[in-house]
Write a protein that holds these residues in place. Structure first.
Motif, PDB file in Angstrom:
ATOM      1  N   TRP A   1      -5.940  -3.637   0.091  1.00  0.00           N
ATOM      2  CA  TRP A   1      -4.980  -2.996  -0.640  1.00  0.00           C
ATOM      3  C   TRP A   1      -5.733  -1.783  -1.400  1.00  0.00           C
ATOM      4  O   TRP A   1      -5.265  -0.660  -1.249  1.00  0.00           O
ATOM      5  CB  TRP A   1      -4.252  -4.040  -1.646  1.00  0.00           C
ATOM      6  CG  TRP A   1      -3.420  -3.226  -2.583  1.00  0.00           C
ATOM      7  CD1 TRP A   1      -2.209  -3.041  -2.416  1.00  0.00           C
ATOM      8  CD2 TRP A   1      -3.891  -2.691  -3.955  1.00  0.00           C
ATOM      9  NE1 TRP A   1      -1.378  -2.389  -3.555  1.00  0.00           N
ATOM     10  CE2 TRP A   1      -2.538  -2.265  -4.467  1.00  0.00           C
ATOM     11  CE3 TRP A   1      -4.790  -2.926  -4.893  1.00  0.00           C
ATOM     12  CZ2 TRP A   1      -2.434  -1.928  -5.818  1.00  0.00           C
ATOM     13  CZ3 TRP A   1      -4.810  -2.421  -6.038  1.00  0.00           C
ATOM     14  CH2 TRP A   1      -3.512  -1.899  -6.531  1.00  0.00           C
TER      15      TRP A   1
ATOM     16  N   VAL B   1       0.846  -1.235   0.021  1.00  0.00           N
ATOM     17  CA  VAL B   1      -0.068  -0.068  -0.052  1.00  0.00           C
ATOM     18  C   VAL B   1       0.944   1.289   0.042  1.00  0.00           C
ATOM     19  O   VAL B   1       0.636   2.077  -0.986  1.00  0.00           O
ATOM     20  CB  VAL B   1      -0.797   0.000   1.372  1.00  0.00           C
ATOM     21  CG1 VAL B   1      -1.514   1.445   1.448  1.00  0.00           C
ATOM     22  CG2 VAL B   1      -2.192  -1.011   1.036  1.00  0.00           C
TER      23      VAL B   1
ATOM     24  N   LEU C   1      -7.132   0.998   1.204  1.00  0.00           N
ATOM     25  CA  LEU C   1      -6.499   1.916   1.969  1.00  0.00           C
ATOM     26  C   LEU C   1      -5.642   2.759   0.784  1.00  0.00           C
ATOM     27  O   LEU C   1      -5.082   3.939   1.003  1.00  0.00           O
ATOM     28  CB  LEU C   1      -5.330   0.981   2.522  1.00  0.00           C
ATOM     29  CG  LEU C   1      -5.656   0.090   3.750  1.00  0.00           C
ATOM     30  CD1 LEU C   1      -4.700  -0.682   4.051  1.00  0.00           C
ATOM     31  CD2 LEU C   1      -6.027   1.266   4.803  1.00  0.00           C
ATOM     32  N   GLY C   2      -5.434   2.244  -0.422  1.00  0.00           N
ATOM     33  CA  GLY C   2      -4.691   2.895  -1.602  1.00  0.00           C
ATOM     34  C   GLY C   2      -5.664   4.175  -1.949  1.00  0.00           C
ATOM     35  O   GLY C   2      -5.225   5.180  -2.467  1.00  0.00           O
TER      36      GLY C   2
ATOM     37  N   HIS D   1      -8.995   1.994  -6.090  1.00  0.00           N
ATOM     38  CA  HIS D   1      -7.579   2.533  -6.006  1.00  0.00           C
ATOM     39  C   HIS D   1      -7.214   3.000  -7.219  1.00  0.00           C
ATOM     40  O   HIS D   1      -6.225   4.004  -7.305  1.00  0.00           O
ATOM     41  CB  HIS D   1      -6.820   1.392  -5.433  1.00  0.00           C
ATOM     42  CG  HIS D   1      -5.349   1.349  -5.328  1.00  0.00           C
ATOM     43  ND1 HIS D   1      -4.964   2.410  -4.348  1.00  0.00           N
ATOM     44  CD2 HIS D   1      -4.394   1.034  -5.950  1.00  0.00           C
ATOM     45  CE1 HIS D   1      -3.465   2.184  -4.469  1.00  0.00           C
ATOM     46  NE2 HIS D   1      -3.285   1.542  -5.408  1.00  0.00           N
TER      47      HIS D   1
END
Length: 512
Positions: A149, A26, A152-153, A487
């Protein structure tokens, strides 16, 4: 860097190693994402600080996109062959060193060269970030890890405009690059200490270095011609690089057709749906790339916004994609991708037309800017996840990784070309980007062009995408889940979300 490979059954997400791998991937991908969102916001200040022309600012963006688009497919292959963690760490270190050079650049020429070097690092770390997640975790934790991932990205993407505006208005534009150094140090420390190594033991054959070089030269020649043309040079100065670029493109296609292990297997384009979806990708990401290139300039130069306010102005797009892309992807799975891929671009086009209200007379963000970016964000939520899913479903399972890589490269190429061509199309060149009147006049035309590209994408989708849901038993490839969309969708689709899972050695593959 001697960490053992992960166990055959994979790593648990809840384990200490699993949490470290997620944090590393990340932070690494977030560093590249921050750089992509911050640089556009800083362009007016970079031009002011270095006395740069508009062409130099175009190359500041395109120097990075050029090497990234040309090498990103090769970067994924290098990780599979020599170790995903090793290549990822090399990419992070390379990216950091290039960032330091960007931050210390005494003139626009050095900055452009450093940005091109940054793109090389990005081509190594970008595919490696998601590859670490896909190759490390056990199958039952993989979807959850990819979802974490992505989420959070997405937070990193939301932080980018705020952080970029703060740095540009505060310590100065050079810090948008220097901030990468401590981030990179943390990523490398985690990777070396906690992330296991992995590689594809079945990978063989030579790398298509010639193909990568020819692709980069093709893009460089065409881009140079487009950017030069806006400065009104002699016809020869435009025709020669354009012809050289097209010749390299022709040589690239011949090379890929003849090589046993090409960087771009042309056989994937035998699927009409795959080819159609990449045309849609080119149109949509050209439009979005054009907006994110000219809107920060319009807000700062014409509307008088600070860099921080200009960065925060587009934050609703990222927030909406974080909240709504996954539900939109689930909807597309139920009703099929045709309607989302038709309606989404049209809604986005309406948002871009609303953006034409942004002008030197803009007095209220809530009245003049917010409705436009909200409509734009809603439209993007509708098409990002279905676009990725349809691309992956249009090819055989064994080609899923290649298909997603090609689609990502198509999005980067679209942004590269629109940044080169848009100022020429709207009549903006040299130092005219410092004039509120000139910028405002060009911005309105640019939004009309970008809205037109969205309309073309909607028409292509309406005509070429089959109706009905894409089910696993009907699709050629995997029907992708939308975890990656929040993301990656703002600037490019995910690199390899649909890489097929391979069984351990000695076990047969499960039937679809």
């Amino acid at each position: 860097m001697s960490n053992p490979e992960p166990p055959a059954e994979g790593v648990r997400l809840s384990s200490a190693t699993g949490r470290w791998v997620l944090a590393c991937s990340v932070l690494g991908s977030g560093m590249a994402m921050l750089d992509g969102t911050i640089v556009n916001i800083a362009l007016p200040r970079i031009g002011e600080g270095l006395g740069a022309t508009l062409a130099a600012l175009q190359w500041t963006v395109n120097g990075y996109l050029l090497t990234l688009a040309g090498l990103i497919l090769l970067g994924g292959g290098l990780g599979d062959r020599y170790g995903r963690r090793k290549v990822f760490v090399i990419g992070v270190v390379w990216f950091a060193l290039a960032s330091a050079l960007c931050g210390a650049a005494p003139n626009s020429g050095v900055l452009i060269a450093a940005r091109a070097l940054q793109g090389v690092g990005g081509a190594l770390l970008t595919p490696g970030s998601l590859a670490l997640v896909q190759s490390t975790y056990r199958p039952q934790d993989r979807a959850k890890a990819v979802g974490a991932w992505s989420g959070l990205g997405g937070v990193a993407g939301a932080i980018g405009p705020f952080l970029g505006g703060y740095l540009v208005d505060g310590p100065g534009w050079r810090w948008i690059f220097l901030i990468n150094l401590p981030l990179a140090a943390v990523v490398v420390a985690i990777a070396v200490r906690h992330v296991p190594e992995s590689r594809d033991r079945t990978a063989s054959g030579s790398f298509d270095i010639l193909g990568a070089v020819l692709a980069a030269l093709c893009l460089a020649g065409v881009t140079y011609a487009l950017i030069s043309a806006s400065g009104h040079p002699s016809p020869v100065a435009v025709a020669v690089p354009a012809a050289a670029g097209l010749a390299c493109g022709w040589a690239f296609l011949r090379t890929e057709r003849r090589r046993p292990s090409p960087m771009l297997p042309l056989s994937v384009f035998s699927s009409k749906l795959f080819t159609s979806m990449n045309l849609v990708t080119l149109c949509l990401y050209a439009a979005i790339g054009g907006v994110f290139f000219v809107l920060p300039v319009q807000l700062q130069i014409a509307a008088g916004y600070s860099a921080l306010r200009a960065g925060l102005a587009t934050l609703p797009v990222t927030v909406l994609m974080l909240l709504l892309s996954a539900p939109a992807g689930a909807l597309a799975q139920r009703i099929g991708p045709r309607w989302p891929l038709t309606v989404g671009p049209l809604v986005t086009a309406c948002g871009l037309l609303l953006l034409t209200r942004v002008s030197p007379d803009t007095s209220s963000y809530v009245v003049d800017v917010l409705p436009a970016v909200v409509v734009q964000g809603l439209g993007m939520c509708l098409f990002v996840a279905p676009l990725t899913a349809t691309v992956l479903a249009s090819v055989e399972v064994d080609h899923a990784g290649v298909a997603s890589g090609v689609n990502n490269a198509a999005a980067r190429v679209a942004q590269l070309l629109i940044v080169a061509a848009l100022p020429l199309a709207v009549g903006l060149s040299d130092h005219a980007y410092r004039s509120p009147h000139a910028v405002n006049s060009a911005f309105g035309k640019a939004m009309l062009i970008c809205a037109g590209l969205c309309a073309v994408a909607a028409l292509l989708a309406a005509v070429l995408v089959p109706s009905g849901a894409l089910r696993e038993d009907e699709a050629k490839g995997p029907v992708a889940q939308p975890q990656c969309a929040p993301h990656c969708g703002v600037l490019a689709p995910p690199v390899e979300p649909g890489r097929p899972e391979r069984p351990p050695p000695g076990q047969p593959e499960q039937p679809a």
